[in-house]
Motif scaffolding. Structure first.
Motif, mmCIF file in Angstrom:
data_model
loop_
_atom_site.group_PDB
_atom_site.id
_atom_site.type_symbol
_atom_site.label_atom_id
_atom_site.label_comp_id
_atom_site.label_asym_id
_atom_site.label_seq_id
_atom_site.Cartn_x
_atom_site.Cartn_y
_atom_site.Cartn_z
ATOM 1 N N THR A 1 0.820 -1.215 0.000
ATOM 2 C CA THR A 1 0.000 0.000 0.000
ATOM 3 C C THR A 1 0.851 1.261 0.000
ATOM 4 O O THR A 1 0.590 2.216 -0.748
ATOM 5 N N ARG A 2 1.905 1.290 0.805
ATOM 6 C CA ARG A 2 2.733 2.488 0.887
ATOM 7 C C ARG A 2 3.436 2.774 -0.431
ATOM 8 O O ARG A 2 3.520 3.924 -0.876
ATOM 9 N N SER B 1 2.535 1.638 -3.527
ATOM 10 C CA SER B 1 1.595 1.857 -4.631
ATOM 11 C C SER B 1 1.074 3.284 -4.669
ATOM 12 O O SER B 1 0.660 3.769 -5.725
ATOM 13 N N ASN B 2 1.096 3.985 -3.542
ATOM 14 C CA ASN B 2 0.615 5.367 -3.529
ATOM 15 C C ASN B 2 1.511 6.315 -4.315
ATOM 16 O O ASN B 2 1.149 7.462 -4.555
ATOM 17 N N ARG B 3 2.696 5.853 -4.711
ATOM 18 C CA ARG B 3 3.646 6.711 -5.429
ATOM 19 C C ARG B 3 3.534 6.571 -6.948
ATOM 20 O O ARG B 3 4.051 7.414 -7.678
ATOM 21 N N SER C 1 6.257 7.503 -11.583
ATOM 22 C CA SER C 1 5.721 8.001 -10.320
ATOM 23 C C SER C 1 5.237 9.431 -10.459
ATOM 24 O O SER C 1 5.559 10.133 -11.423
ATOM 25 N N TYR D 1 -1.727 9.420 -9.877
ATOM 26 C CA TYR D 1 -0.868 8.325 -9.451
ATOM 27 C C TYR D 1 -1.331 7.801 -8.094
ATOM 28 O O TYR D 1 -1.834 8.523 -7.244
ATOM 29 N N GLY D 2 -1.179 6.492 -7.905
ATOM 30 C CA GLY D 2 -1.552 5.852 -6.663
ATOM 31 C C GLY D 2 -3.054 5.719 -6.455
ATOM 32 O O GLY D 2 -3.502 5.427 -5.360
ATOM 33 N N ARG D 3 -3.831 5.876 -7.527
ATOM 34 C CA ARG D 3 -5.294 5.807 -7.372
ATOM 35 C C ARG D 3 -5.867 4.757 -8.298
ATOM 36 O O ARG D 3 -5.288 4.432 -9.286
#
Length: 257
Positions: A89-90, A92-94, A120, A255-257
């Motif tokens: 999760t941490r 993938s948010n980038r 990113s 990004y990350g969504r």
């Protein structure tokens, strides 16, 4: 008649000496340690299997660079693709998920991105982009270097009858230090500086049509260059980070969504 004699009565059988006492079968209790260990092993197996299945199911498509892209490059169709990957999760948010691929076209890179590298949010600077236009410029074969989409170039045209720069050749002067244009002379003039090469087409005439991304204020110079008899293209060298200047930064959201 023969008289039958009654059989003697045998005394009760007695167990042999030192015989172990009989044991009765008993019902297994729930508190039996072996039973509890077995149940625990089954529960652990179920939990581990469920977590592995959930992890495998979390694999998603993520946006990566299809080729090396320099800083200042404006993303066009074909620059990016998607690959499957499993990110926590941490992390993938980038990065940009595959569903955001189409939204990145037209965004400007803030740094070089290598082939296969995840794209990113930090790869795109956050200021507003300078307005640009895609303009074709016709160049004769042999008057341009080998180019790759994303390269940056300068464009020169030969202007017949224009004065050559001071110190070039023997030129008459109109004053003490001012050169005068010689009859029939011509000179190269730079019409575009540090613009991005997008693609190349070979025309039936043998000439090449270069599609260049230029600032909107320079579009008229690009169009005029195509009307010139002689156009020369010079490729700019990249710096140590792969950059050759900026075209105007943009932010690509999502990004990350």
């Amino acid at each position: 008649m023969t008289e039958l004699a009654a059989a003697p009565v045998r005394p009760d059988a007695t167990p042999p000496p030192n015989s172990p006492p009989a044991r009765r079968l008993t019902r297994r209790r729930w508190r039996d340690s072996r039973l509890l260990i077995g149940v625990l092993l089954v529960l652990v197996s179920v939990v581990v299997g469920a977590r592995l299945f959930a992890s495998a199911d979390s694999t998603r498509q993520w946006v990566v660079a299809r080729q090396d892209l320099p800083a200042g490059h404006v993303i066009v169709a074909g620059d990016l693709t998607t690959v499957p990957a499993r990110l926590d999760t941490r992390t993938s948010n980038r990065y940009y998920p595959g569903a955001q691929l189409g939204r990145l076209t037209g965004s400007t890179l803030a740094r070089p991105v290598d082939t296969g590298e995840l794209v990113s949010g930090a790869d795109f600077v956050r200021d507003n982009a300078q307005s640009t236009r895609l303009v074709p410029v016709i160049v004769k074969a042999g008057r341009l270097p080998a180019l790759t989409p994303g390269d940056h170039v300068d464009v020169y045209v030969y202007q017949a009858g224009a004065a050559a720069p001071a110190g070039v050749g023997d030129q008459p002067t109109t004053g003490e230090n001012t050169p005068a244009p010689a009859a029939g002379a011509g000179a190269e003039a730079q019409v575009l500086h540090d613009v991005e090469f997008v693609e190349l087409d070979k025309l039936a005439s043998g000439d090449r049509s270069l599609t260049l991304r230029v600032p909107i204020d320079s579009a008229i110079q690009a169009v005029a260059a195509s009307q010139s008899e002689r156009v020369d293209v010079v490729k700019l060298e990249k710096d140590s980070r792969g950059g050759v200047g900026t075209t105007g930064p943009t932010l690509a959201p999502g990004y990350g969504r």
